[in-house]
Each structure stands twice: as structure tokens, then as C-alpha cells.
Write a protein that holds these residues in place. Structure first.
Motif, PDB file in Angstrom:
ATOM      1  N   LEU A 131      37.253  42.350  37.195  1.00 12.48           N
ATOM      2  CA  LEU A 131      37.833  41.535  36.125  1.00 12.48           C
ATOM      3  C   LEU A 131      37.789  42.292  34.797  1.00 12.48           C
ATOM      4  O   LEU A 131      38.736  42.229  34.012  1.00 12.48           O
ATOM      5  N   PHE A 132      36.712  42.987  34.548  1.00 17.64           N
ATOM      6  CA  PHE A 132      36.579  43.747  33.307  1.00 17.64           C
ATOM      7  C   PHE A 132      37.643  44.842  33.236  1.00 17.64           C
ATOM      8  O   PHE A 132      38.262  45.061  32.188  1.00 17.64           O
ATOM      9  N   GLU A 133      37.856  45.494  34.362  1.00 20.01           N
ATOM     10  CA  GLU A 133      38.874  46.557  34.388  1.00 20.01           C
ATOM     11  C   GLU A 133      40.259  45.986  34.151  1.00 20.01           C
ATOM     12  O   GLU A 133      41.081  46.578  33.450  1.00 20.01           O
ATOM     13  N   ARG A 134      40.509  44.813  34.703  1.00 22.28           N
ATOM     14  CA  ARG A 134      41.815  44.172  34.531  1.00 22.28           C
ATOM     15  C   ARG A 134      42.056  43.796  33.073  1.00 22.28           C
ATOM     16  O   ARG A 134      43.193  43.828  32.598  1.00 22.28           O
ATOM     17  N   ALA A 135      41.010  43.455  32.370  1.00 25.63           N
ATOM     18  CA  ALA A 135      41.158  43.000  30.984  1.00 25.63           C
ATOM     19  C   ALA A 135      40.945  44.115  29.967  1.00 25.63           C
ATOM     20  O   ALA A 135      40.947  43.854  28.762  1.00 25.63           O
ATOM     21  N   ALA A 136      40.790  45.345  30.420  1.00 26.86           N
ATOM     22  CA  ALA A 136      40.453  46.454  29.517  1.00 26.86           C
ATOM     23  C   ALA A 136      41.482  46.633  28.407  1.00 26.86           C
ATOM     24  O   ALA A 136      41.124  46.868  27.249  1.00 26.86           O
TER      25      ALA A 136
END
Length: 265
Positions: A131-136
Motif C-alpha cells: 500500500l505504501f508503494e502504491r501511494a508513493a
């Protein structure tokens, strides 16, 4: 002895106190009774703060009703008199709304980024890392800089300058993890960013159990009045609760039988 007996037996002359009441004294008595029955309106009481000082005059607002601050309750709620009733204002929720809209405005205008003295490292689960990578990209747009290390370890190296009061590593960690959690359920990443702003707005806001000066209360209400939505905090809790004048009257049973039609007391 006979003279003395006769004298004691003779009726005494009536004294003024024993004289029969005259029509004039009756009129005076009736007038006094009427005055007591028609109690004169009392002089308005000067409203005072909880510290005993006279309150300031009522203030006019654009969004909030015109009100006069009476004081604080439990160092957590502001008490104010309005035309329609008594207002209770949650000082923390009010300041949260102010800070939330301030952050929204700041991020809406090309936000500046400030580097952290030391990176804040976050250990994520596999789902959180995804999720963090998707929202980077969205995080970068609003001023965050983060590097992914060793799979699920994230190092935050910069944050938006407007978040300077939230640089405590624990608070920053909680806010960012809250963001990646909400990103999974939010319809859009922008909605998750909005949730992040709501969380960040909480940290610098005045808390309950905090005594406020009259000046700081005035400032808080003026900035709250400038908000687009001054009646709810960013998490949806109410900021203002009103107890109507009618409800107050009902609670004191001022509509008891026989009170109807009398002057307002």
C-alpha cells in the motif's frame, strides 16, 4: 375605694392604635399589597466569566451565531450565550477543524518540504509495504520523501514543512501507518490523504483540560468562524452543541399551569 373602683370599671378612652381603621388606611394597605403582588422587574444581572470577571460584549460572526462567551466548563468546553440558547463548544474539536483546513490550504498551494535531521524508519507488513508503494507518488506530491529499504522497511527522510509540529517519530509513524491503512479502504488515494490530514491536525490542537485565556478563546472562535465547516471536526465529531432557549425553559418547567399569560420573568 368606691371612686377607685368606679374609675377602674369605667371604659378607657380609645388610643390611636386601637382606633378603627379608616378608609384612607385601607387604601394604603391595598396599595402596598398590590405593589408586593406586582413584583417590579429585577435589574439585569451582569454576566461574568468563571473567573468572576465581567464578560466581553457579544461578537458577530459570519458562520457562527452571534454569541457572548461566558467562560470555560471543565477547562474543555467553551460556554457561550446566543439569541436562541446556550452553546457548548468543544475547544479541541474546534482547533482540530481550524488546523485541518489550514493544512488543506497549505497543501493546495505548492507545498514546501523540509528534511528530517534523522530518517524515521518504519517496519511494515507485506500488505502495508504494498500500500505504501502504491501511494508513493501521492505522498511525494504533498511533500513526503521516503525510501524503501530491505523489502518492508521504509525510511522517511522529509515531510511537508507545514507538519513541523508533528515531527515526533512516534506520531509521524502512527500518522503514516494510518494513511496506508486507510488507503486500502478509501475510494481514492486522495481520500486517504485527507484522512492523513485529519490525523495530523489532531496533534497540534489544544487539548481538553487546558485553561484558556479570554484572548485565546476569542482568537479560536474567530479562526473557527473563518472555516468552511465550523460545526464538525475533521473526524466528524460535533464542534458546537446548542441547548435551545425553549429546552432550557422546559427543563425548568416554566410552562407550569398558571404561568401561561403572565409576563415573561
Amino acid at each position: 375605694t368606691d371612686d377607685a373602683t368606679q374609675s377602674s370599671a369605667s371604659p378607657a378612652s380609645p388610643s390611636p392604635a386601637q382606633s378603627p381603621p379608616s378608609e384612607e388606611s385601607d387604601a394604603r394597605h391595598d396599595s402596598a399589597a398590590d405593589t408586593v403582588g406586582r413584583q417590579q422587574p429585577a435589574t439585569p444581572t451582569t454576566q461574568r466569566t468563571l473567573d468572576g470577571e465581567p464578560t466581553t460584549g457579544s461578537r458577530q460572526y459570519e458562520s457562527l451565531p452571534d454569541l457572548r462567551v461566558l467562560g470555560q466548563l471543565y477547562d474543555t468546553y467553551l460556554l457561550a450565550e446566543a439569541d436562541d440558547g446556550l452553546l457548548l463548544i468543544d475547544q479541541h474539536a474546534a482547533d482540530e477543524r481550524v488546523n485541518y483546513e489550514r493544512l488543506q490550504r497549505a497543501l493546495g498551494e505548492s507545498p514546501t518540504t523540509q528534511q528530517l535531521a534523522e530518517p524515521v524508519t518504519l517496519e511494515l507488513t507485506a500488505r502495508e509495504a504494498a500500500l505504501f508503494e502504491r501511494a508513493a507518488d501521492e505522498l511525494r506530491e504533498i511533500g513526503f520523501a521516503a525510501e524503501q529499504r530491505d523489502g518492508r522497511e521504509i525510511a522517511v527522510t522529509a515531510v511537508p514543512a507545514v507538519f513541523e509540529t508533528t515531527l515526533d517519530p512516534t506520531l509521524l509513524r502512527d500518522a503514516l501507518l494510518g494513511f496506508v491503512e486507510s488507503a486500502e479502504d478509501a475510494d481514492t488515494v486522495a481520500a486517504a490523504v485527507d484522512d492523513l490530514l485529519a490525523d495530523l491536525a489532531c496533534y497540534p490542537s489544544v487539548t481538553g483540560n487546558t485553561s484558556l485565556t479570554e484572548g485565546s478563546v476569542v482568537d479560536l472562535l474567530e479562526t473557527l468562524d473563518d472555516c468552511e465547516n465550523p460545526y464538525a471536526c475533521p473526524h466528524g465529531r460535533p464542534v458546537v452543541i446548542e441547548i435551545s432557549r425553549e429546552e432550557i425553559g422546559e427543563r425548568f418547567e416554566r410552562d407550569y399551569p398558571g404561568h401561561s399569560g403572565r409576563r415573561e420573568e
